[in-house]
Design a protein around this motif. Structure first.
Motif, PDB file in Angstrom:
ATOM      1  N   SER A   4     110.934 -15.745 -74.082  1.00 17.66           N
ATOM      2  CA  SER A   4     110.174 -14.781 -74.865  1.00 17.66           C
ATOM      3  C   SER A   4     108.710 -14.741 -74.434  1.00 17.66           C
ATOM      4  CB  SER A   4     110.262 -15.127 -76.347  1.00 17.66           C
ATOM      5  OG  SER A   4     109.748 -14.084 -77.126  1.00 17.66           O
ATOM      6  N   ALA A   5     108.211 -15.869 -73.951  1.00 19.47           N
ATOM      7  CA  ALA A   5     106.829 -15.928 -73.459  1.00 19.47           C
ATOM      8  C   ALA A   5     106.833 -15.839 -71.939  1.00 19.47           C
ATOM      9  CB  ALA A   5     106.173 -17.234 -73.908  1.00 19.47           C
ATOM     10  N   GLY A   6     105.654 -15.577 -71.377  1.00 22.36           N
ATOM     11  CA  GLY A   6     105.505 -15.638 -69.918  1.00 22.36           C
ATOM     12  C   GLY A   6     106.163 -14.495 -69.201  1.00 22.36           C
ATOM     13  N   GLY A   7     106.320 -14.682 -67.883  1.00 22.45           N
ATOM     14  CA  GLY A   7     106.894 -13.639 -67.042  1.00 22.45           C
ATOM     15  C   GLY A   7     107.150 -14.168 -65.650  1.00 22.45           C
ATOM     16  N   GLY A   8     107.197 -13.262 -64.669  1.00 22.54           N
ATOM     17  CA  GLY A   8     107.389 -13.666 -63.275  1.00 22.54           C
ATOM     18  C   GLY A   8     108.780 -14.148 -62.951  1.00 22.54           C
ATOM     19  N   GLY A   9     109.761 -13.856 -63.818  1.00 24.93           N
ATOM     20  CA  GLY A   9     111.126 -14.275 -63.533  1.00 24.93           C
ATOM     21  C   GLY A   9     111.463 -15.669 -64.014  1.00 24.93           C
ATOM     22  N   SER A  10     110.476 -16.426 -64.508  1.00 23.80           N
ATOM     23  CA  SER A  10     110.746 -17.778 -64.991  1.00 23.80           C
ATOM     24  C   SER A  10     111.433 -17.717 -66.349  1.00 23.80           C
ATOM     25  CB  SER A  10     109.445 -18.571 -65.103  1.00 23.80           C
ATOM     26  OG  SER A  10     108.846 -18.737 -63.842  1.00 23.80           O
ATOM     27  N   GLY A  11     112.336 -18.676 -66.593  1.00 26.58           N
ATOM     28  CA  GLY A  11     113.036 -18.726 -67.864  1.00 26.58           C
ATOM     29  C   GLY A  11     114.006 -17.586 -68.055  1.00 26.58           C
ATOM     30  N   MET A  12     114.617 -17.125 -66.956  1.00 31.42           N
ATOM     31  CA  MET A  12     115.530 -15.990 -67.014  1.00 31.42           C
ATOM     32  C   MET A  12     116.842 -16.365 -66.336  1.00 31.42           C
ATOM     33  SD  MET A  12     114.849 -12.084 -65.669  1.00 31.42           S
ATOM     34  CE  MET A  12     113.309 -11.986 -66.559  1.00 31.42           C
ATOM     35  N   ARG A  13     117.955 -16.090 -66.993  1.00 34.12           N
ATOM     36  CA  ARG A  13     119.265 -16.409 -66.440  1.00 34.12           C
ATOM     37  C   ARG A  13     120.229 -15.257 -66.706  1.00 34.12           C
ATOM     38  NH1 ARG A  13     116.209 -19.737 -65.073  1.00 34.12           N
ATOM     39  NH2 ARG A  13     116.443 -22.005 -64.936  1.00 34.12           N
ATOM     40  N   GLU A  14     121.007 -14.914 -65.693  1.00 34.65           N
ATOM     41  CA  GLU A  14     122.006 -13.862 -65.817  1.00 34.65           C
ATOM     42  C   GLU A  14     123.321 -14.468 -66.278  1.00 34.65           C
ATOM     43  OE1 GLU A  14     124.345 -11.168 -62.599  1.00 34.65           O
ATOM     44  OE2 GLU A  14     122.141 -11.064 -62.525  1.00 34.65           O
ATOM     45  N   VAL A  15     123.973 -13.836 -67.250  1.00 33.40           N
ATOM     46  CA  VAL A  15     125.241 -14.340 -67.789  1.00 33.40           C
ATOM     47  C   VAL A  15     126.247 -13.198 -67.820  1.00 33.40           C
ATOM     48  CG1 VAL A  15     126.393 -15.475 -69.721  1.00 33.40           C
ATOM     49  CG2 VAL A  15     123.984 -15.978 -69.242  1.00 33.40           C
ATOM     50  N   ARG A  16     127.412 -13.434 -67.201  1.00 35.94           N
ATOM     51  CA  ARG A  16     128.430 -12.382 -67.123  1.00 35.94           C
ATOM     52  C   ARG A  16     129.680 -12.696 -67.928  1.00 35.94           C
ATOM     53  NH1 ARG A  16     127.555  -8.247 -63.986  1.00 35.94           N
ATOM     54  NH2 ARG A  16     125.656  -8.275 -62.745  1.00 35.94           N
ATOM     55  N   SER A  17     129.779 -13.919 -68.435  1.00 37.61           N
ATOM     56  CA  SER A  17     130.965 -14.267 -69.220  1.00 37.61           C
ATOM     57  C   SER A  17     130.576 -15.279 -70.287  1.00 37.61           C
ATOM     58  CB  SER A  17     132.056 -14.850 -68.311  1.00 37.61           C
ATOM     59  OG  SER A  17     131.609 -16.046 -67.706  1.00 37.61           O
ATOM     60  N   PRO A  18     131.326 -15.329 -71.405  1.00 41.82           N
ATOM     61  CA  PRO A  18     130.956 -16.234 -72.500  1.00 41.82           C
ATOM     62  C   PRO A  18     130.914 -17.697 -72.095  1.00 41.82           C
ATOM     63  CG  PRO A  18     132.533 -14.585 -73.248  1.00 41.82           C
ATOM     64  CD  PRO A  18     132.443 -14.427 -71.766  1.00 41.82           C
ATOM     65  N   ASP A  19     131.768 -18.139 -71.166  1.00 40.26           N
ATOM     66  CA  ASP A  19     131.802 -19.559 -70.832  1.00 40.26           C
ATOM     67  C   ASP A  19     130.561 -20.026 -70.069  1.00 40.26           C
ATOM     68  OD1 ASP A  19     132.368 -18.184 -68.530  1.00 40.26           O
ATOM     69  OD2 ASP A  19     134.129 -19.357 -67.976  1.00 40.26           O
ATOM     70  N   ALA A  20     129.750 -19.093 -69.567  1.00 44.40           N
ATOM     71  CA  ALA A  20     128.530 -19.487 -68.848  1.00 44.40           C
ATOM     72  C   ALA A  20     127.291 -19.424 -69.739  1.00 44.40           C
ATOM     73  CB  ALA A  20     128.334 -18.577 -67.637  1.00 44.40           C
TER      74      ALA A  20
ATOM     75  N   ARG B 172     115.813 -22.320 -71.507  1.00 45.01           N
ATOM     76  CA  ARG B 172     114.898 -22.942 -72.466  1.00 45.01           C
ATOM     77  C   ARG B 172     114.059 -24.041 -71.808  1.00 45.01           C
ATOM     78  NH1 ARG B 172     117.921 -23.811 -78.346  1.00 45.01           N
ATOM     79  NH2 ARG B 172     117.276 -21.794 -79.217  1.00 45.01           N
ATOM     80  N   ALA B 173     114.702 -24.867 -70.990  1.00 43.61           N
ATOM     81  CA  ALA B 173     113.978 -25.956 -70.342  1.00 43.61           C
ATOM     82  C   ALA B 173     112.907 -25.412 -69.401  1.00 43.61           C
ATOM     83  CB  ALA B 173     114.953 -26.855 -69.582  1.00 43.61           C
ATOM     84  N   GLU B 174     113.263 -24.394 -68.635  1.00 44.53           N
ATOM     85  CA  GLU B 174     112.291 -23.816 -67.703  1.00 44.53           C
ATOM     86  C   GLU B 174     111.167 -23.109 -68.454  1.00 44.53           C
ATOM     87  OE1 GLU B 174     112.119 -21.100 -63.637  1.00 44.53           O
ATOM     88  OE2 GLU B 174     113.947 -21.101 -64.858  1.00 44.53           O
ATOM     89  N   ALA B 175     111.496 -22.415 -69.525  1.00 42.87           N
ATOM     90  CA  ALA B 175     110.474 -21.732 -70.317  1.00 42.87           C
ATOM     91  C   ALA B 175     109.497 -22.734 -70.919  1.00 42.87           C
ATOM     92  CB  ALA B 175     111.129 -20.899 -71.410  1.00 42.87           C
ATOM     93  N   ALA B 176     110.013 -23.866 -71.396  1.00 37.17           N
ATOM     94  CA  ALA B 176     109.134 -24.885 -71.974  1.00 37.17           C
ATOM     95  C   ALA B 176     108.177 -25.439 -70.927  1.00 37.17           C
ATOM     96  CB  ALA B 176     109.965 -26.012 -72.578  1.00 37.17           C
TER      97      ALA B 176
END
Length: 679
Positions: free
Chosen positions: A160-176, A185-189
């Motif tokens: 929710s904070a920051g930018g530049g692609g950090s703290g972003m993950r693509e998810v295509r299925s529920p198991d991921a 969350r860890a990267e955003a922190a």
């Protein structure tokens, strides 16, 4: 009026701000970390103040040190550039409270747009279309799953904070989903000090189109058209252009009016960018509403109806309350100086133009030249830049000088390079040629990828959606512009010439002279762009016999030679740095190192285990001594140059020793974990 401006940044943007300030007669102050002590922005400023430390957190993100530098130099204004403290509302407020002019929007605007999920709510109030989303407010994976079901797959987990692609993950299925949320969350922190994330519907192949806005303190807001920034890797932009190849005047007016409406709602003052995802193919309509993390339904958010061939759909992504990296393309097309305008607005001056006076002219394209290896997953490649030369036909926004060090502590950008021309095709051709002719000796770069993109038929046709590099993976390893054997011949011949130039006895005999008739050709191994090459050769005054090739040589010196291969002559320039021959011929370039016949003993030989590929900071240690691991298991994670670098087990085994701890800085090739044989 601003008299002394402190630039709270580094690299090319610090240099850019210093140039604009100097053109206005404003004194400048640079700040610098220990690794940046000799950086160009430090030399170019009127005054410079050292910041204690090396990492971003210790230096450029340390508000206390930056404010102390302003006090020490009598600065009366602060320009934050982009990144670092540029969108930190608390820092902006502290600058204002200290009596400094903040060259940027009001802290309230920064706060309003700084948290992405609340920014989307404000955008909806301003009539800006948005995609379905859900804030994750709990630690319960079941809540996450219910929220994801409401948003729909595919989706993005976004900080929710920051930018530049950090703290972003693509998810295509529920198991991921669960692993993606934890990782984001860890990267955003680590990156932003805030681990809040939300889910947002992912459009598979939209365009990334943004609108530049400017607002003054007198209530006037205008837009300066759009930039398309769709060609990205790791959700970070690589190629940007203005105008977009698909945005019509009618769509520009519609998107621009939407961006201005949002800025007016905020009472925005300064330069800012409203970013959109543009769906120029049919987008299925959806009545999926937003849900909160507990799974409870939130009020449904209407999604615009499916796009038609004449009515593209666009959706709010975020607003950047600062100058953008790619601002030069707007400057070139609209004939403005956005940094000078920022300073004028901060001084209270009204905008010097009205909306109807802003008309785009021609086309501009910018590429980001990075010290990274596209063939190795865009892995950063810090190190010494031995030579960096280019002509002035293009606009080069350089982070470094004619030489320098690409530091492992910061973003690996070497330069932004911009071409402006009457047409898009002409701009692409000029930019590709200028990049190809530059001399860049040292770390691996993405130069060949950029040239290949600019010359690709798909790019030239305007097919530039966000999946461009995924669909054109071959551009990461383009075929060499010059036959490899030509550059190898140039490396061998000029290396021999350099040795002869430093050996007075060698001048008594011609190249390749032997005391015994029929003596075998010397056999050497050269490490080149495609790996080691084992070759036998014979060098004469005007030719080189190399394996199955005989190549003509003319004008041979230690610094260059004309090589003729298959009837074509190539004029090769060669520079030797630390045992490596860097060869450039105007279109092609490569580096060659002669492998010693008797390699030095490996002083680092020791315990088997993964080593650090690049220097960086340990952010995760995932194993303990005595633990059994399997091949491919993630053992340690490093962070360097805005990327995570996992170290994996090469084989099954038992952890004997863990050599690092979280927060520790390690050099490249340091052993991280010692593994013993599995029992």
């Amino acid at each position: 009026m601003i008299s002394t401006l402190l630039v709270a940044n580094r690299g090319e943007i610090a240099r850019r701000v210093i140039r604009a300030a100097r053109s206005l007669g404003v004194r400048t102050v640079a700040v610098f970390s220990e690794p940046d002590a000799d950086a160009p922005h430090v030399v170019e400023a009127d005054r410079a103040v050292a910041l204690r430390g090396s990492t971003s957190t210790e230096t450029y993100l340390d508000a206390e040190q930056v404010l102390a530098a302003a006090r020490a130099t009598g600065a009366d204004a602060v320009h934050p550039g982009y990144g670092f403290l540029s969108e930190n509302a608390a820092f902006a407020r502290r600058c204002i409270d200290a009596g400094l002019t903040w060259v940027g929007p009001d802290p309230a605007s920064i706060e309003a747009m700084g948290v992405k999920h609340t920014a989307k709510a404000l955008a909806r109030e301003a009539g800006v279309p948005t995609l379905p989303d859900a804030l994750l407010a709990t630690d319960d994976p079941d809540d996450w799953a219910r929220a994801a079901e409401g948003v729909g797959f595919p989706l993005l987990v976004k900080a929710s904070a920051g930018g530049g692609g950090s703290g972003m993950r693509e998810v295509r299925s529920p198991d991921a989903l669960a692993d993606a949320v934890r990782s984001a969350r860890a990267e955003a922190a680590r990156s932003f000090g805030d681990d809040t994330v939300f889910l947002e519907r992912l459009l598979d192949a939209p365009r990334h189109v943004e609108i530049q806005v400017l607002g003054d303190a007198h209530g006037h807001v205008v837009h300066l058209g759009e930039r398309e920034c769709s060609i990205q890797r790791r959700h970070q932009k690589v190629v940007e252009e203005a105008p977009s190849p698909v945005v019509t005047p009618e769509l520009r007016e519609r998107m621009g009016a939407t961006a201005v409406a949002l800025a007016e709602k905020l009472g925005y003052v300064g330069a800012g960018t409203v970013e959109f995802l543009l769906e120029d193919a049919d987008l299925p309509a959806s009545d999926a509403g937003s849900v909160d993390a507990s799974g409870a339904a939130a009020p449904l958010r209407s999604v615009p109806p499916a796009a038609t061939p004449t009515q593209a759909s666009f959706f709010f992504l975020e607003m950047n309350t600062r100058l953008q990296v790619e601002h030069p393309v707007t400057e070139e097309v609209y004939g403005v100086d956005l940094v000078a305008l920022q300073l004028a607005i901060a001084d209270g001056e009204p905008l010097p133009f009205a909306q109807d006076e802003l008309v785009p002219r021609g086309h501009a394209i910018e590429v980001r030249l990075y010290a990274e290896d596209p063939a190795a997953g865009d892995r950063p490649s810090p190190g010494t830049l031995h030579r960096y030369r280019h002509d002035d036909a293009l606009r080069w926004e350089d982070a470094l000088g004619a030489s320098g060090e690409v530091s492992a502590f910061y973003d690996p950008m070497i330069a932004k390079v911009v071409a402006h021309a009457p047409t898009r095709t002409a701009a692409a051709r000029r930019l590709a040629a200028g990049l190809a002719h530059a001399e860049i000796h040292g770390p691996a770069t993405n130069r060949d990828l950029l040239v290949a993109v600019l010359r690709d038929p798909g790019f030239l046709a305007g097919a530039t959606r966000t999946d461009f590099l995924d669909r054109h993976a071959d551009l990461r390893t383009p075929a060499p512009a010059t036959p490899r054997v030509v550059h190898l011949a140039a490396a061998i011949a000029t290396t021999s010439a350099a040795r002869r130039a430093h050996d007075p006895l060698a001048t008594l005999a011609p190249p390749g002279w032997r005391t015994l008739r029929g003596a075998p050709r010397p056999r050497l191994t050269w490490e080149g762009p495609d790996g080691p090459v084992d070759v036998a050769h014979r060098l004469t005054a005007d030719a080189l016999e190399l394996a199955d090739h005989t190549l003509g040589l003319r004008d041979l010196t230690p610094h260059g030679v004309r090589v003729t291969h298959d009837g074509v002559a190539y004029r090769c320039r060669v520079a030797h740095h630390d045992g490596t021959a860097y060869v450039d011929d105007g279109e092609g370039h490569s580096a060659w190192r002669e492998v010693p016949r008797l390699p030095a003993a490996d002083a680092a030989a020791g315990g088997a285990g993964p080593v650090s590929e690049v220097p960086g900071t340990v952010v995760e240690v995932l194993v303990r001594e005595g633990e059994h691991v399997v091949a491919g298991q993630k053992l340690v994670v490093l962070e360097a140059m805005k990327m995570e670098h996992p170290a994996l087990a090469a084989t099954d085994g038992v952890v004997e020793t863990v050599h690092v701890a979280v927060g520790q800085y390690v050099e490249a090739h340091a052993t991280l974990v010692t593994l013993g044989a599995a029992e």
